[in-house]
Design an enzyme around this catalytic site. Structure first.
Site, PDB file in Angstrom:
ATOM      1  N   ARG B  14     -28.706  -7.358 -13.798  1.00 35.57           N
ATOM      2  CA  ARG B  14     -27.719  -6.362 -13.690  1.00 35.57           C
ATOM      3  C   ARG B  14     -28.136  -5.212 -14.628  1.00 35.57           C
ATOM      4  O   ARG B  14     -28.880  -5.491 -15.519  1.00 35.57           O
ATOM      5  CB  ARG B  14     -26.415  -6.780 -14.040  1.00 35.57           C
ATOM      6  CG  ARG B  14     -26.361  -7.553 -15.472  1.00 35.57           C
ATOM      7  CD  ARG B  14     -24.918  -8.184 -15.669  1.00 35.57           C
ATOM      8  NE  ARG B  14     -24.740  -8.387 -16.896  1.00 35.57           N
ATOM      9  CZ  ARG B  14     -24.812  -9.747 -17.539  1.00 35.57           C
ATOM     10  NH1 ARG B  14     -24.848 -10.745 -16.654  1.00 35.57           N
ATOM     11  NH2 ARG B  14     -24.497  -9.988 -18.734  1.00 35.57           N
ATOM     12  N   THR B  15     -27.366  -4.174 -14.111  1.00 39.63           N
ATOM     13  CA  THR B  15     -27.905  -2.809 -14.785  1.00 39.63           C
ATOM     14  C   THR B  15     -27.126  -3.162 -16.377  1.00 39.63           C
ATOM     15  O   THR B  15     -26.172  -3.224 -16.720  1.00 39.63           O
ATOM     16  CB  THR B  15     -27.287  -1.738 -14.470  1.00 39.63           C
ATOM     17  OG1 THR B  15     -27.665  -1.655 -12.995  1.00 39.63           O
ATOM     18  CG2 THR B  15     -27.851  -0.217 -14.961  1.00 39.63           C
ATOM     19  N   LEU B  16     -27.975  -2.876 -17.474  1.00 37.71           N
ATOM     20  CA  LEU B  16     -27.368  -3.091 -18.712  1.00 37.71           C
ATOM     21  C   LEU B  16     -27.516  -1.683 -19.373  1.00 37.71           C
ATOM     22  O   LEU B  16     -26.508  -1.401 -20.072  1.00 37.71           O
ATOM     23  CB  LEU B  16     -28.357  -4.071 -19.819  1.00 37.71           C
ATOM     24  CG  LEU B  16     -28.172  -5.485 -19.038  1.00 37.71           C
ATOM     25  CD1 LEU B  16     -29.180  -6.287 -19.805  1.00 37.71           C
ATOM     26  CD2 LEU B  16     -26.838  -6.175 -19.400  1.00 37.71           C
ATOM     27  N   ASN B  17     -28.502  -1.005 -19.030  1.00 35.63           N
ATOM     28  CA  ASN B  17     -28.468   0.578 -19.461  1.00 35.63           C
ATOM     29  C   ASN B  17     -28.911   1.340 -18.499  1.00 35.63           C
ATOM     30  O   ASN B  17     -29.604   1.037 -17.678  1.00 35.63           O
ATOM     31  CB  ASN B  17     -29.550   0.592 -20.674  1.00 35.63           C
ATOM     32  CG  ASN B  17     -29.493  -0.675 -21.677  1.00 35.63           C
ATOM     33  OD1 ASN B  17     -28.455  -0.857 -21.905  1.00 35.63           O
ATOM     34  ND2 ASN B  17     -30.669  -0.939 -22.389  1.00 35.63           N
ATOM     35  N   ASP B 118     -21.086  -6.107 -13.883  1.00 33.39           N
ATOM     36  CA  ASP B 118     -22.271  -5.564 -13.447  1.00 33.39           C
ATOM     37  C   ASP B 118     -21.730  -4.279 -12.857  1.00 33.39           C
ATOM     38  O   ASP B 118     -21.878  -3.911 -11.546  1.00 33.39           O
ATOM     39  CB  ASP B 118     -22.824  -6.106 -12.110  1.00 33.39           C
ATOM     40  CG  ASP B 118     -23.973  -5.789 -11.319  1.00 33.39           C
ATOM     41  OD1 ASP B 118     -24.276  -6.283 -10.432  1.00 33.39           O
ATOM     42  OD2 ASP B 118     -24.704  -4.937 -12.156  1.00 33.39           O
TER      43      ASP B 118
END
Lengths: 275, 237
Positions: B14-17, B118
């Site tokens: 998942r997009t963390l940054n 997410d």
């Protein structure tokens, strides 16, 4: 209709290309107590005959509020009608949750028709959820629904059939002795679009009266509901219905005192009935 | 092969940054409709890498959407909305999704993603006109949503909104609205490190959507303090 070898399950065609189980389901609608719907440009009115199983019992509920802007009247197996009302309410509420906006009536009736068709007929389309299957253990819904509602495209009245078909109407009647109501409505429907709310209600009561064929019309055997542009769907109070019936009867009695009833426009319009 | 294509031992990618991001979007209602402005920059961290990113898009007949934050997530959102509008049009029944419905749909999407840890890394501005009613709202990446007469994302909240609170009026003409908008954009250009001098103004009225070609604002850097920036620092250590 008579028994034949092609009517055992809903997934068998007859050689004449008919699905008898579906037709029998529509027969169940015809046996139910009458329901009528009328539509003007800004309002839709539903009226039903309240038939009680016996003098001791109360009558079954045949008019359901689905959302502020939609209501239905049913005829046929009222149990099926209740199940479908729950489904319709669910659809409306889910749409309102995601879009903060009322579900358009036409889109609701399509979902209902698809549901009926999935059960009543073969699923001919290969959809992701429904691979072309033949579910022979399901039966069609034995109830016809008059769906009345408003959305941004105006006022609508639809009839949903157990076969999965649906049609839009200016006015319609279903259930037992509905033909009498239909005849009454056929004579007058062309002016319905311009009717005021009260005129529409009056004609709905008249249409119900036609289906009673001589039985006395009281507010106890009639349920009335209305939905309009600035009016949420709601049932009309029994007292008000009785007042309307009384005011109609006074007008009816007056000309009857004179010579034979001449069909006047507007006020009475009661067809000559043989009791 | 990329690990993200295989769901390994139940771990989700998942997009963390955020990686490529857009900066502020400003929106306000005016007399005939709603007006949005945003620059066309896509930053890669502190590098102003992409200079022609369109961050305002029309949605259906009645709405426009502006986004700041991760550009790829914005593109994903546009795909969701594209499908939504397509299905809506396929009905062909006179009913259509307006800005209010789009706003709420996006709120549900953003909030749902946030609940799954997410998120779509965007702050969205949705506006439009339907049946004479003007609508303007905002959705954040965690699903916070509200409507207002003027909204902004990111730095715009701190630099542009105070100006709008002071000078916004219900009956601004289009020219007055653009002037007010440019005033806000100029402040952002001076003070926001990720802003570039290339803007698009979008307006939506009952008639439809117009998104301008990118253009630049006149800036003034002729301050005496800038002539000799290291004056006063000579020999200080």
């Amino acid at each position: 209709m008579f028994r034949n070898q092609y009517d055992t399950d809903v997934t068998t065609w007859s050689p004449a290309g008919r699905l008898f189980q579906v037709e029998y389901a529509m027969e169940a609608v015809k046996q139910g107590a009458a329901a009528v719907g009328l539509r003007s440009a800004s309002h839709v009115v539903l009226a039903t005959v309240n038939k009680a199983a016996s003098d001791l019992s109360s009558y079954q509920k045949k008019v359901f509020k689905i959302d502020d802007h939609i209501g239905v009247a049913i005829a046929g197996l009222t149990a099926d009608g209740r199940v479908l009302s729950r489904y319709l309410r669910n659809e409306c509420i889910n749409h309102a949750f995601v879009y903060e906006s009322p579900l358009p009536v036409s889109r609701l009736v399509v979902r209902l028709a698809d549901k009926a068709q999935r059960i009543s007929g073969l699923t001919l389309m290969i959809l992701q959820e429904q691979v072309c299957t033949q579910r022979s253990w399901k039966r069609p819904y034995g109830v016809g629904l008059l769906v009345a509602g408003l959305d941004e495209t105006g006022a609508h009245l639809y009839y949903n059939c157990p076969s999965g078909n649906y049609f839009e109407y200016q006015a319609f009647a279903i259930g037992s002795r509905s033909q009498a109501a239909k005849t009454f409505l056929e004579r007058r429907f062309e002016s319905f679009n311009n009717y005021s709310r009260d005129e529409l209600i009056k004609d709905a009561i008249f249409a119900i009266k036609e289906t009673l064929q001589g039985e006395k019309l009281t507010s106890a055997i009639c349920t009335l509901a209305v939905v309009g542009k600035d009016e949420a769907f709601h049932l009309i109070d029994q007292k008000i219905i009785q007042e309307l019936i009384d005011s109609m009867e006074i007008k009816e009695d007056a000309p009857a005192d004179q010579a034979p009833v001449t069909d006047e426009d507007g006020s009475t319009g009661a067809a000559p009935m043989d009791i | 092969m990329e690990a993200s294509l295989i769901v390994d031992n139940g771990a989700t990618e998942r997009t963390l940054n955020p990686y490529v991001t857009g900066t502020s979007v400003i929106g306000m209602k005016y007399k005939d409709g709603v007006i949005f402005a945003a620059d066309t920059g896509g930053s890669y961290g502190s590098t102003l890498r992409y200079k022609s990113v369109e961050r305002i898009k029309p949605i259906g007949k009645h709405s426009i959407l502006g986004a700041s934050g991760e550009i790829s997530d914005f593109q994903e959102i546009l795909r969701y909305l594209d499908e939504l509008i397509l299905n809506d049009n396929m009905w062909d029944d006179g009913n259509s999704l307006g800005p209010k419905e789009i706003h709420n749909y996006l709120t549900r999407v953003m909030y749902n993603r946030r609940n799954k840890f997410d998120p779509l890394f965007n702050s969205l501005v949705v506006g439009g006109v339907k049946n004479g009613q003007k609508y303007l709202g905002m959705v954040s990446m965690i699903g916070t949503h509200f409507e207002d007469n003027h909204v902004a994302t990111g730095f715009g909240n701190h630099l542009a909104r105070p100006l709008l609170r002071a000078e916004w009026r219900e009956d601004l003409s289009f020219e007055e609205a653009v002037k007010l908008m440019e005033k806000c954009l100029l402040v952002l250009l001076y003070r926001d490190r990720s802003a570039i001098n290339k803007f698009q103004i979008a307006k939506i009225t009952e008639e439809g959507v117009t998104i301008s070609q990118p253009y630049a604002l006149k800036t003034n850097w002729g301050f005496s303090a800038f002539q000799n920036p290291s004056k006063g620092a000579e020999g200080s250590w």
